[in-house]
Design an enzyme around this catalytic site. Structure first.
Site, PDB file in Angstrom:
ATOM      1  N   SER A  59       0.845  -1.190   0.000  1.00 44.36           N
ATOM      2  CA  SER A  59       0.000   0.000   0.000  1.00 44.36           C
ATOM      3  C   SER A  59       0.879   1.238   0.000  1.00 44.36           C
ATOM      4  CB  SER A  59      -0.929   0.011   1.220  1.00 44.36           C
ATOM      5  OG  SER A  59      -1.609   1.253   1.304  1.00 44.36           O
ATOM      6  N   GLU A  60       1.004   1.868  -1.158  1.00 40.99           N
ATOM      7  CA  GLU A  60       1.826   3.072  -1.254  1.00 40.99           C
ATOM      8  C   GLU A  60       1.232   4.222  -0.436  1.00 40.99           C
ATOM      9  OE1 GLU A  60       3.147   0.277  -4.036  1.00 40.99           O
ATOM     10  OE2 GLU A  60       1.110   1.103  -3.852  1.00 40.99           O
ATOM     11  N   GLN A  82       8.575   0.647  -4.820  1.00 38.82           N
ATOM     12  CA  GLN A  82       9.297  -0.339  -5.629  1.00 38.82           C
ATOM     13  C   GLN A  82       9.619   0.154  -7.027  1.00 38.82           C
ATOM     14  OE1 GLN A  82       7.441  -4.209  -5.722  1.00 38.82           O
ATOM     15  NE2 GLN A  82       8.550  -4.853  -3.904  1.00 38.82           N
ATOM     16  N   PHE A  83       8.691   0.834  -7.664  1.00 41.07           N
ATOM     17  CA  PHE A  83       8.907   1.478  -8.959  1.00 41.07           C
ATOM     18  C   PHE A  83       8.239   2.840  -8.909  1.00 41.07           C
ATOM     19  CE2 PHE A  83       9.391  -2.977  -9.926  1.00 41.07           C
ATOM     20  CZ  PHE A  83      10.381  -3.020 -10.907  1.00 41.07           C
ATOM     21  N   ALA A  84       8.822   3.832  -9.566  1.00 37.48           N
ATOM     22  CA  ALA A  84       8.215   5.163  -9.580  1.00 37.48           C
ATOM     23  C   ALA A  84       6.781   5.114 -10.087  1.00 37.48           C
ATOM     24  CB  ALA A  84       9.056   6.116 -10.437  1.00 37.48           C
ATOM     25  N   ASP A  85       6.503   4.181 -10.985  1.00 37.06           N
ATOM     26  CA  ASP A  85       5.154   4.029 -11.541  1.00 37.06           C
ATOM     27  C   ASP A  85       4.121   3.694 -10.472  1.00 37.06           C
ATOM     28  OD1 ASP A  85       7.470   2.874 -13.059  1.00 37.06           O
ATOM     29  OD2 ASP A  85       6.092   3.094 -14.753  1.00 37.06           O
ATOM     30  N   PRO A  89      -0.806   5.770  -6.054  1.00 36.77           N
ATOM     31  CA  PRO A  89      -1.752   5.570  -4.951  1.00 36.77           C
ATOM     32  C   PRO A  89      -1.385   6.364  -3.694  1.00 36.77           C
ATOM     33  CG  PRO A  89      -1.289   3.491  -6.012  1.00 36.77           C
ATOM     34  CD  PRO A  89      -0.319   4.471  -6.582  1.00 36.77           C
ATOM     35  N   HIS A 129       6.359  -0.029 -15.585  1.00 34.87           N
ATOM     36  CA  HIS A 129       7.622  -0.101 -14.852  1.00 34.87           C
ATOM     37  C   HIS A 129       8.703   0.754 -15.491  1.00 34.87           C
ATOM     38  CE1 HIS A 129       5.467  -3.837 -13.848  1.00 34.87           C
ATOM     39  NE2 HIS A 129       6.122  -3.809 -12.700  1.00 34.87           N
TER      40      HIS A 129
END
Length: 324
Positions: A59-60, A82-85, A89, A129
């Site tokens: 959960s970002e 984990q990834f900028a993409d 959220p 990603h």
């Protein structure tokens, strides 16, 4: 000095700051036992324990929200996305809460937190990603935005970000994680946020870039030098704030400029830099500023390398500027 990759420089910076200041905590998805998807936090949970290196739920919004709360109460959290993409959220927590905490409280509270995230393409990650979302954050007052391009800068800027009293979005080009090695001091050093680096001096034109695109920019400058054209190469390093003085001084000297970035062209950092140059140096320019950028489309999978500014695209744009 030790020779390090960017990943090793990240781990070293986190390790040193956690040793120096017990308020520094690291958390994110799989950062503990596994050491993160790219192993940037490998070994830190074993050294500092699960209360300071924390595996979080997927959960970002919770990750960034927890960082805001910790920072407001005196901690120095370093959150990994984990990834900028995946940051979107948690976007509201970052731009609506963290960025505005100092201002809305009249300076009674600050948010000394870092949100690390692998950014950019070039690793066959497809459209979920490979994005470069830095312009979203550079548009938000109250944040600081850093995009690194070398192991040396990574360690010095990450340590500065952790010690900063404002929230810092710290973006790491994933395709450079293990592709670049250089000597990095093992002792303590800081690189100031907001100061660009002149990677190469020259008088014929200025090449401005940052992050992953620095690789192609420097290669293009080498090819230009072989043809007798000396380009000055500037690595912005920080996008908010950005080092306007260094850029303007260089362009005033050369009269010509390319701005190179793999982010989409529309409403980009490249747009802001070239607009500023046009506004403030119009009479000194020998040619209009030119942008070499990604495209205003979802990031493609099959054409991964073609989406990014290639050496050929940079050289073609340089020819247009020089022939103007």
């Amino acid at each position: 000095m030790a020779t390090m990759t960017m990943i090793q420089a990240i781990t070293k910076a986190l390790d040193e700051e956690m040793t120096r200041d017990d308020r520094v905590v690291v958390f994110g998805e799989d950062v503990g036992k596994r050491g993160g998807v790219f192993l940037a936090t490998e070994g830190l949970q074993q050294k500092y324990g699960p209360e300071r290196v924390i595996d979080t739920p997927l959960s970002e919004a919770a990750i960034i929200g927890a960082a805001v709360g910790m920072a407001a109460h005196g901690m120095r959290p370093v959150a990994e996305i984990q990834f900028a993409d995946y940051v979107f959220p948690g976007f509201d927590q970052l731009v609506s809460q963290a960025a505005k905490l100092r201002y809305r409280s009249g300076g009674q509270f600050t948010a000394p937190m870092v949100v690390r995230m692998p950014t950019g393409g070039g690793v066959k990650g497809g459209h979920h990603h490979s994005q470069s979302p830095e312009a979203h954050f550079a548009h938000t007052g109250g944040l600081k935005v850093v995009v690194v391009s070398s192991p040396y800068d990574t360690k010095g800027l990450l340590k500065s970000a952790i010690r900063d009293d404002d929230p810092v979005v710290f973006m790491e080009p994933k395709r450079l994680y293990r592709a670049v090695k250089e000597e990095v001091p093992e002792d303590d050093y800081l690189i100031p946020i907001g100061k660009a680096a002149v990677r190469r001096e020259g008088g014929d034109l200025t090449l401005v870039s940052y992050g992953g695109s620095m690789v192609e920019t420097l290669k293009a400058a080498d090819e230009m030098a072989a043809a007798g054209i000396e380009a000055e190469v500037i690595d912005l390093r920080s996008l908010l704030p950005w080092d306007k003085d260094t850029v303007l001084n260089s362009v005033a000297k050369t009269g010509r400029v390319l701005m190179i970035s793999e982010a989409p062209r529309m409403a980009s950092v490249a747009s802001e830099v070239t607009a500023t140059i046009s506004e403030e140096l119009f009479d000194e320019l020998e040619a209009p500023p030119v942008r070499v950028s990604g495209f205003d489309i979802p990031y493609p999978y099959a054409q991964d390398k073609l989406y990014m500014p290639t050496v050929t695209r940079i050289l073609n744009a340089a020819k247009r500027v020089l022939d103007y």
